[in-house]
Design a protein around this motif. Structure first.
Motif, PDB file in Angstrom:
ATOM      1  N   ARG A  79       7.603  -0.949  14.416  1.00 48.78           N
ATOM      2  CA  ARG A  79       6.632  -0.059  13.476  1.00 48.78           C
ATOM      3  C   ARG A  79       6.159   0.453  11.882  1.00 48.78           C
ATOM      4  NH1 ARG A  79      10.173   4.642  16.037  1.00 48.78           N
ATOM      5  NH2 ARG A  79      11.300   3.483  14.988  1.00 48.78           N
ATOM      6  N   SER A  80       7.795  -0.547  11.121  1.00 52.09           N
ATOM      7  CA  SER A  80       7.007  -0.531   9.785  1.00 52.09           C
ATOM      8  C   SER A  80       6.002  -1.140   9.335  1.00 52.09           C
ATOM      9  CB  SER A  80       8.410  -0.763   9.590  1.00 52.09           C
ATOM     10  OG  SER A  80       8.472  -2.937   9.541  1.00 52.09           O
ATOM     11  N   PRO A  81       6.050  -0.506   8.215  1.00 55.33           N
ATOM     12  CA  PRO A  81       3.875  -0.994   8.256  1.00 55.33           C
ATOM     13  C   PRO A  81       3.793  -2.037   7.113  1.00 55.33           C
ATOM     14  CG  PRO A  81       4.359   1.691   7.489  1.00 55.33           C
ATOM     15  CD  PRO A  81       5.490   0.788   8.384  1.00 55.33           C
ATOM     16  N   ALA A  82       3.338  -3.210   6.996  1.00 49.77           N
ATOM     17  CA  ALA A  82       3.645  -4.065   6.248  1.00 49.77           C
ATOM     18  C   ALA A  82       3.279  -4.126   5.276  1.00 49.77           C
ATOM     19  CB  ALA A  82       2.661  -5.167   6.645  1.00 49.77           C
ATOM     20  N   GLN A  83       2.707  -3.179   4.796  1.00 52.34           N
ATOM     21  CA  GLN A  83       2.422  -2.710   2.976  1.00 52.34           C
ATOM     22  C   GLN A  83       3.073  -2.028   2.097  1.00 52.34           C
ATOM     23  OE1 GLN A  83       0.174  -4.889   1.717  1.00 52.34           O
ATOM     24  NE2 GLN A  83      -0.340  -5.954   3.325  1.00 52.34           N
ATOM     25  N   TRP A  84       3.658  -2.252   1.368  1.00 57.85           N
ATOM     26  CA  TRP A  84       4.017  -1.344   0.066  1.00 57.85           C
ATOM     27  C   TRP A  84       3.583  -0.029  -0.035  1.00 57.85           C
ATOM     28  CZ3 TRP A  84       9.569  -0.628  -0.740  1.00 57.85           C
ATOM     29  CH2 TRP A  84       9.916  -0.168  -2.411  1.00 57.85           C
ATOM     30  N   SER A  85       2.517   0.016  -0.568  1.00 59.37           N
ATOM     31  CA  SER A  85       2.063   0.990  -0.834  1.00 59.37           C
ATOM     32  C   SER A  85       2.107   2.251   0.619  1.00 59.37           C
ATOM     33  CB  SER A  85       0.638   1.166  -1.443  1.00 59.37           C
ATOM     34  OG  SER A  85      -0.229   0.113  -0.897  1.00 59.37           O
ATOM     35  N   GLN A  86       1.166   1.109   1.583  1.00 58.07           N
ATOM     36  CA  GLN A  86       1.560   2.017   2.696  1.00 58.07           C
ATOM     37  C   GLN A  86       3.302   3.017   3.298  1.00 58.07           C
ATOM     38  OE1 GLN A  86       0.364   0.231   6.421  1.00 58.07           O
ATOM     39  NE2 GLN A  86       0.324   2.162   7.792  1.00 58.07           N
ATOM     40  N   VAL A  87       4.250   2.297   3.462  1.00 59.26           N
ATOM     41  CA  VAL A  87       5.430   2.792   2.941  1.00 59.26           C
ATOM     42  C   VAL A  87       5.559   3.822   2.447  1.00 59.26           C
ATOM     43  CG1 VAL A  87       8.547   2.097   2.692  1.00 59.26           C
ATOM     44  CG2 VAL A  87       6.527   0.578   4.178  1.00 59.26           C
ATOM     45  N   LEU A  89       3.955   3.780 -16.276  1.00 61.03           N
ATOM     46  CA  LEU A  89       4.355   5.058 -15.492  1.00 61.03           C
ATOM     47  C   LEU A  89       3.206   6.061 -14.822  1.00 61.03           C
ATOM     48  CD1 LEU A  89       7.120   6.557 -17.985  1.00 61.03           C
ATOM     49  CD2 LEU A  89       7.718   5.734 -15.776  1.00 61.03           C
ATOM     50  N   VAL A  90       2.153   5.572 -15.729  1.00 61.79           N
ATOM     51  CA  VAL A  90       0.841   6.141 -15.185  1.00 61.79           C
ATOM     52  C   VAL A  90      -0.062   5.608 -13.738  1.00 61.79           C
ATOM     53  CG1 VAL A  90      -1.201   7.138 -15.754  1.00 61.79           C
ATOM     54  CG2 VAL A  90       0.330   7.866 -17.491  1.00 61.79           C
ATOM     55  N   HIS A  91      -0.026   3.849 -14.149  1.00 66.70           N
ATOM     56  CA  HIS A  91      -0.571   3.375 -13.575  1.00 66.70           C
ATOM     57  C   HIS A  91       0.426   2.302 -12.242  1.00 66.70           C
ATOM     58  CE1 HIS A  91      -4.723   5.039 -14.855  1.00 66.70           C
ATOM     59  NE2 HIS A  91      -3.729   4.142 -15.743  1.00 66.70           N
ATOM     60  N   ASP A  92       0.988   3.096 -11.552  1.00 69.37           N
ATOM     61  CA  ASP A  92       2.731   2.434 -10.823  1.00 69.37           C
ATOM     62  C   ASP A  92       1.803   1.790  -9.277  1.00 69.37           C
ATOM     63  OD1 ASP A  92       4.337   1.315 -10.430  1.00 69.37           O
ATOM     64  OD2 ASP A  92       5.270   3.186  -9.197  1.00 69.37           O
ATOM     65  N   SER A  93       0.647   1.019  -9.859  1.00 63.36           N
ATOM     66  CA  SER A  93       0.596   0.607  -8.416  1.00 63.36           C
ATOM     67  C   SER A  93       0.809   0.318  -7.440  1.00 63.36           C
ATOM     68  CB  SER A  93      -0.793  -0.810  -8.218  1.00 63.36           C
ATOM     69  OG  SER A  93      -0.024  -1.530  -9.204  1.00 63.36           O
ATOM     70  N   ARG A  94       2.428  -0.476  -7.319  1.00 64.80           N
ATOM     71  CA  ARG A  94       3.457  -0.448  -6.696  1.00 64.80           C
ATOM     72  C   ARG A  94       4.057   0.279  -6.632  1.00 64.80           C
ATOM     73  NH1 ARG A  94       6.410  -5.606  -6.185  1.00 64.80           N
ATOM     74  NH2 ARG A  94       5.726  -5.342  -4.031  1.00 64.80           N
ATOM     75  N   GLU A 122      13.928   3.553   6.470  1.00 66.36           N
ATOM     76  CA  GLU A 122      14.917   2.227   6.953  1.00 66.36           C
ATOM     77  C   GLU A 122      13.508   1.154   6.259  1.00 66.36           C
ATOM     78  OE1 GLU A 122      16.935   3.016  11.203  1.00 66.36           O
ATOM     79  OE2 GLU A 122      14.919   3.348  10.232  1.00 66.36           O
ATOM     80  N   ASN A 123      11.898   1.620   6.381  1.00 65.35           N
ATOM     81  CA  ASN A 123      11.125   0.779   6.015  1.00 65.35           C
ATOM     82  C   ASN A 123      10.761   0.515   4.702  1.00 65.35           C
ATOM     83  OD1 ASN A 123      10.128   1.220   8.887  1.00 65.35           O
ATOM     84  ND2 ASN A 123       8.717   3.387   8.153  1.00 65.35           N
ATOM     85  N   ILE A 124      11.456   1.669   4.084  1.00 62.18           N
ATOM     86  CA  ILE A 124      11.858   1.255   2.032  1.00 62.18           C
ATOM     87  C   ILE A 124      12.484  -0.229   2.053  1.00 62.18           C
ATOM     88  CG2 ILE A 124      12.242   1.404   0.477  1.00 62.18           C
ATOM     89  CD1 ILE A 124      12.013   4.098   0.500  1.00 62.18           C
ATOM     90  N   VAL A 125      13.643  -0.299   3.034  1.00 62.38           N
ATOM     91  CA  VAL A 125      14.288  -1.526   2.907  1.00 62.38           C
ATOM     92  C   VAL A 125      13.687  -2.797   3.839  1.00 62.38           C
ATOM     93  CG1 VAL A 125      16.313  -2.715   3.882  1.00 62.38           C
ATOM     94  CG2 VAL A 125      16.355  -0.482   2.879  1.00 62.38           C
TER      95      VAL A 125
END
Length: 390
Positions: free
Chosen positions: A45-53, A102-107, A380-383
């Motif tokens: 169930r955990s999203p694959a993309q960091w931005s989605q998490v 800090l402003v454009h923190d894409s990840r 958990e998904n962040i980990v």
């Protein structure tokens, strides 16, 4: 106007220039490599993309995390600093790079700490044994004092990033630009970092909790001590054949990259009047999650194969330190010329991935003491996202 829009407006002051180049530093050979243990499989169930998490986690806590409060952003003092930063456009001072990141923190890496504090606060919920907490203001399952703490954590972290950008004037090269530009940039970096720390200290005082003040104060001292140790190691290790042990690397990494999040998570539990056991589990999650995040960052130059990826890396990073341990000093000296490809092909990278997952496992174990919830799943998904390399 949203906070994000205000930040983007502020970014208009910042030009597109990079920091001065720096020579490689290195650590001594390792004492031992950490055992990773078995890795808990990633939840389907955990999203694959960091931005989605991160985006899903932000929805759970009520609103997106930011690196400083709206009150701080709109203050006259910060407006004056922004005007001074504008004068650095066209120079190569690192403060510009920090401000743009800090402003454009894409990840979403730079503003993650406040989000984790909010998530751990919601995952724990109110203390069942202290009715006085029920009188606190609560929004989306998080007390207002815990939101203030998350804000303070981001202020401290951002201040450290700004102060880290202070240039060592004795190492300047002609390609870095005029000395007066670097001197002026250093003054602005010191001023802006101190301004953020002052706001953080004021926020801590308003929480009116002595233990929380002690925790965050000790975290700040840990940061200072960790950075000092890193700089001392770099100064002593001007030859890249010099090295130190893995235990020292772990100590420095905890102080400079993990202590703030670990103690902020613990402080969030203290604000909700949770007992020592819950506070310790929150501390353990913050510690091991931050360690995994740091190792993940160290690994990026070695696991990316795109031609556009930067070839630069830090000789203090986990893969390099682990590589020295497996290789031995004599071969290490011989392979300096082709260091990046040598490390990439050796055991240092795979061992660093194992170490990252080890700390991910420890973070997940700490979460088992919290009741199942959306917030716990987000943590958990962040980990899972931080320890995912395929």
């Amino acid at each position: 106007m949203s906070l994000r829009q205000l930040l983007l407006r502020l970014s208009g002051y910042l030009g597109a220039s990079g920091p001065p180049s720096r020579p490689w530093r290195c650590f001594r050979s390792l004492d031992s490599a950490a055992a990773a243990g078995s890795w808990r499989g990633r939840s389907s169930r955990s999203p694959a993309q960091w931005s989605q998490v991160v985006s899903e986690a932000e929805k759970i806590v009520g609103y997106p995390a930011s690196f400083m409060s709206l009150r701080c952003l709109l203050s006259d003092e910060l407006s004056n600093i922004a005007m001074q930063v504008r004068k650095l456009v066209g120079t190569r001072h690192p403060l510009l790079t920090t401000a743009r990141a800090l402003v454009h923190d894409s990840r979403h890496n730079l503003q993650l700490r406040g989000l984790v504090v909010l998530l751990i606060s919601k995952a724990a919920g109110p203390s069942a044994g202290d009715a006085s907490c029920q009188n606190y203001d609560m929004v989306s399952g998080i007390y207002s004092c815990q939101r203030s703490l998350a804000e303070i954590t981001e202020l401290i972290h951002t201040a450290l990033l700004v102060h880290r950008g202070i240039v060592n004037l004795s190492e300047l090269q002609s390609s870095d630009g005029p000395l007066k530009d670097m001197q002026f940039g250093n003054k602005i970096a010191i001023l802006s970092g101190d301004f953020l720390l002052a706001n953080a200290c004021n926020g801590l005082a308003l929480l009116q909790n002595t233990k929380v003040v002690e925790l965050l104060s000790s975290a700040l001292m840990d940061l200072v001590h960790g950075v000092y140790q890193e700089n001392s190691a770099s100064t002593k290790g001007n030859s890249i054949t010099d090295s130190i042990g893995m235990s020292t690397w772990k100590e420095q990494t905890f102080l400079s990259h993990c202590a703030l999040l670990a103690k902020s998570c613990q402080a969030a539990m203290e604000l909700a009047k949770h007992d020592a056991a819950v506070q310790d589990m929150a501390f353990q999650y913050g510690k091991h999650m931050a360690m995994s995040l740091k190792i993940n960052s160290d690994l990026q130059p070695f696991i990316k194969d795109k031609a556009s990826d930067s070839k630069t890396f830090n000789l203090n990073s986990a893969p390099v330190v682990l590589h020295q341990e497996f290789l031995g000093r004599d071969l290490w000296i011989k392979q300096i010329g082709e260091l990046r490809e040598t490390i990439k092909a050796g055991k240092g990278v795979t061992s660093a991935i194992d170490l990252c997952r080890y700390h991910g496992n420890k973070a997940l174990e700490a979460l088992e003491s919290f009741p199942p919830s959306e917030a716990r799943s987000a943590l958990e998904n962040i980990v899972f996202a931080v320890t995912r390399f395929s």
